[in-house]
Enzyme design. Structure first.
Site, PDB file in Angstrom:
ATOM      1  N   SER A  90     109.004   0.118  54.453  1.00  0.00           N
ATOM      2  CA  SER A  90     109.285   0.370  53.033  1.00  0.00           C
ATOM      3  C   SER A  90     108.191   1.095  52.275  1.00  0.00           C
ATOM      4  O   SER A  90     108.394   1.481  51.115  1.00  0.00           O
ATOM      5  CB  SER A  90     109.609  -0.958  52.327  1.00  0.00           C
ATOM      6  OG  SER A  90     110.910  -1.359  52.655  1.00  0.00           O
ATOM      7  N   PHE A 154     125.129  -6.797  60.024  1.00  0.00           N
ATOM      8  CA  PHE A 154     123.998  -5.909  60.275  1.00  0.00           C
ATOM      9  C   PHE A 154     122.839  -6.698  60.870  1.00  0.00           C
ATOM     10  O   PHE A 154     122.183  -6.255  61.820  1.00  0.00           O
ATOM     11  CB  PHE A 154     123.573  -5.226  58.980  1.00  0.00           C
ATOM     12  CG  PHE A 154     122.541  -4.151  59.158  1.00  0.00           C
ATOM     13  CD1 PHE A 154     122.924  -2.847  59.393  1.00  0.00           C
ATOM     14  CD2 PHE A 154     121.183  -4.449  59.090  1.00  0.00           C
ATOM     15  CE1 PHE A 154     121.968  -1.839  59.556  1.00  0.00           C
ATOM     16  CE2 PHE A 154     120.232  -3.461  59.255  1.00  0.00           C
ATOM     17  CZ  PHE A 154     120.620  -2.159  59.489  1.00  0.00           C
ATOM     18  N   THR A 160     118.599  -9.642  65.777  1.00  0.00           N
ATOM     19  CA  THR A 160     118.606 -10.725  66.760  1.00  0.00           C
ATOM     20  C   THR A 160     118.416 -10.130  68.146  1.00  0.00           C
ATOM     21  O   THR A 160     118.683  -8.937  68.374  1.00  0.00           O
ATOM     22  CB  THR A 160     119.930 -11.505  66.722  1.00  0.00           C
ATOM     23  OG1 THR A 160     121.004 -10.636  67.136  1.00  0.00           O
ATOM     24  CG2 THR A 160     120.218 -12.048  65.328  1.00  0.00           C
ATOM     25  N   TYR A 196     115.458  -6.768  45.292  1.00  0.00           N
ATOM     26  CA  TYR A 196     115.037  -5.715  46.215  1.00  0.00           C
ATOM     27  C   TYR A 196     116.197  -5.327  47.115  1.00  0.00           C
ATOM     28  O   TYR A 196     116.767  -6.164  47.804  1.00  0.00           O
ATOM     29  CB  TYR A 196     113.872  -6.223  47.053  1.00  0.00           C
ATOM     30  CG  TYR A 196     113.147  -5.170  47.845  1.00  0.00           C
ATOM     31  CD1 TYR A 196     112.174  -4.392  47.239  1.00  0.00           C
ATOM     32  CD2 TYR A 196     113.415  -4.962  49.188  1.00  0.00           C
ATOM     33  CE1 TYR A 196     111.479  -3.435  47.957  1.00  0.00           C
ATOM     34  CE2 TYR A 196     112.734  -4.009  49.916  1.00  0.00           C
ATOM     35  CZ  TYR A 196     111.763  -3.251  49.294  1.00  0.00           C
ATOM     36  OH  TYR A 196     111.083  -2.297  50.005  1.00  0.00           O
ATOM     37  N   SER A 197     116.557  -4.052  47.109  1.00  0.00           N
ATOM     38  CA  SER A 197     117.694  -3.595  47.900  1.00  0.00           C
ATOM     39  C   SER A 197     117.372  -2.273  48.574  1.00  0.00           C
ATOM     40  O   SER A 197     117.143  -1.254  47.911  1.00  0.00           O
ATOM     41  CB  SER A 197     118.935  -3.429  47.020  1.00  0.00           C
ATOM     42  OG  SER A 197     120.002  -2.859  47.763  1.00  0.00           O
ATOM     43  N   ASN A 198     117.346  -2.283  49.904  1.00  0.00           N
ATOM     44  CA  ASN A 198     117.109  -1.048  50.642  1.00  0.00           C
ATOM     45  C   ASN A 198     118.193  -0.014  50.389  1.00  0.00           C
ATOM     46  O   ASN A 198     117.950   1.192  50.494  1.00  0.00           O
ATOM     47  CB  ASN A 198     117.001  -1.358  52.136  1.00  0.00           C
ATOM     48  CG  ASN A 198     115.718  -2.081  52.470  1.00  0.00           C
ATOM     49  OD1 ASN A 198     114.634  -1.560  52.253  1.00  0.00           O
ATOM     50  ND2 ASN A 198     115.830  -3.300  52.984  1.00  0.00           N
ATOM     51  N   GLY A 340     105.369  -2.792  54.083  1.00  0.00           N
ATOM     52  CA  GLY A 340     106.450  -2.190  54.844  1.00  0.00           C
ATOM     53  C   GLY A 340     106.676  -2.955  56.122  1.00  0.00           C
ATOM     54  O   GLY A 340     105.744  -3.144  56.911  1.00  0.00           O
TER      55      GLY A 340
END
Length: 382
Positions: A90, A154, A160, A196-198, A340
């Protein structure tokens, strides 16, 4: 972009314990960390805590100091290098935000433009409405748009063990990632809260393309990487390897911090897109933040916009601007920075407001290590 998606997991959440203590008198920026003894000890402590290896570089005025600890390859025992390139997750967001602010300075868009203006029909369905969301709200995470990396499907596919090894080389387009978010209702009405949103920065990269007719990667290279001579910084797109010199990246591929450790170095970073695909090294990140904060990349008006912050959730020590965060340390020092996280790679860059004193470092493991302690050590000297 992170397996653990909380904002500033390294520099805010990990600092929470330290910040709970009594405030100390502030020292002049750069004075506390001059011999870097505390920083070196904090990095070594991260290795003792389970991080395979660390690499860090400090830029303080006209001097540069680097150190490493631990290993870059668990199989061979090869050490980490001060010149290691690594996935910065990030921290990519500041590069994207800088490009959009440059475009605003050129009169090619306004941050108060709606997303719908530039990306008609992209943000819609399930209560999502791009006509009510501004570009600025994308950049400061007040849009309310769902974070696609928090989607259960996702997560199973990419975070995983079974999913990762099946899907690590998948190519995802920005439209694919936005579609995941659009399958969810917004978290809140635009401008009424913060999360927080990518997805916000995937959309921001799409806006860059629409405004310029060129990809966000090309714009970042031409506007930032090449002018600053950031020779270790790149946008890999769908390339699955990290350029040399570099170390391996390791993950537990689980929420738990115990269990087997997996080599996750190779992956297709298109799953991060303009929210977190970039690769760099510590020296380049220091150089970028120094140039940014010293006004070498943005006019004063746009830099002020970037540094206009909103509360970052419930954090008492962090506020969020446009791709960078305002961080308050327990000793009274104020920093601009970002963390990040992406598979097997946890990175932090932070700098004093004048850009003279900066720190960038990387852990090549994503499940342990107190990154916040490293930041406090460098800037507070303890």
């Amino acid at each position: 972009m992170a397996v653990r998606t909380a904002l500033m997991a390294a520099t805010a959440v990990a600092l929470s314990v330290a910040l709970a203590g009594p405030a100390l008198a502030a020292e002049p920026a750069g004075k506390a960390g001059q011999d870097h003894t505390a920083t070196r000890e904090a990095l070594r402590a991260a290795v003792q805590d389970g991080v395979p290896g660390v690499t860090a570089t400090v830029r303080d005025g006209g001097t540069t100091w680097s150190t490493t600890a631990g290993v870059g390859n668990l199989r061979t025992g090869a050490p980490r290098s001060a010149d290691d390139r690594y996935r910065i997750g990030s921290i990519t967001k500041a590069f994207v935000s800088t490009v959009l602010l440059q475009l605003e300075a050129e009169g090619r868009l306004s941050l108060d433009d709606t997303v719908e203006k530039w990306l008609p029909g992209v943000v819609q369905g399930n209560g999502n409405d791009g006509g009510k969301i501004t570009v600025r709200q994308l950049l400061n995470h007040t849009s309310g748009i769902y974070n696609y990396t928090e989607d259960d499907g996702f997560g199973r596919a990419y975070f995983t063990k079974d999913g990762f090894f099946q899907h690590r080389y998948d190519t995802k387009t920005p439209a694919d990632l936005v579609a995941i978010a659009m399958a969810h209702k917004p978290d809140f009405a635009p401008g009424t809260s913060w999360h927080y949103s990518n997805t916000n920065y995937v959309l921001a990269g799409m806006v860059v393309q629409k405004v310029t007719g060129r990809s966000y990667a090309t714009e970042i290279r031409d506007r930032i990487i090449n002018p600053l001579h950031l020779k270790a910084t790149s946008l890999p797109g769908t390339k699955v390897t990290v350029p040399s010199p570099s170390s391996h990246a390791y993950s537990k591929l689980a929420e738990e911090t115990t269990g087997p450790t997996y080599d996750v170095t190779k992956l297709n970073p298109s799953i991060a897109s303009s929210a977190g695909e970039m690769i760099s090294d510590s020296a380049d990140l220091d150089r970028f933040y120094s140039a940014l904060l010293r006004g070498k990349l943005l006019p004063p008006k746009q830099l002020k916009e970037m540094q206009t912050t909103v509360p970052a959730g419930d954090s008492p020590t962090t506020r969020y601007g446009l791709g960078i965060a305002d961080i308050s340390l327990p000793c009274g020092v104020h920093l601009w920075g970002h963390d990040g996280g992406i598979h097997g790679s946890s990175s932090v860059v932070a700098a004093t407001p004048d850009g003279r004193h900066s720190l960038a470092f990387n852990f090549n493991g994503d499940w342990s290590g107190d990154a916040g302690a490293v930041v406090v050590a460098e800037f507070c000297g303890e």
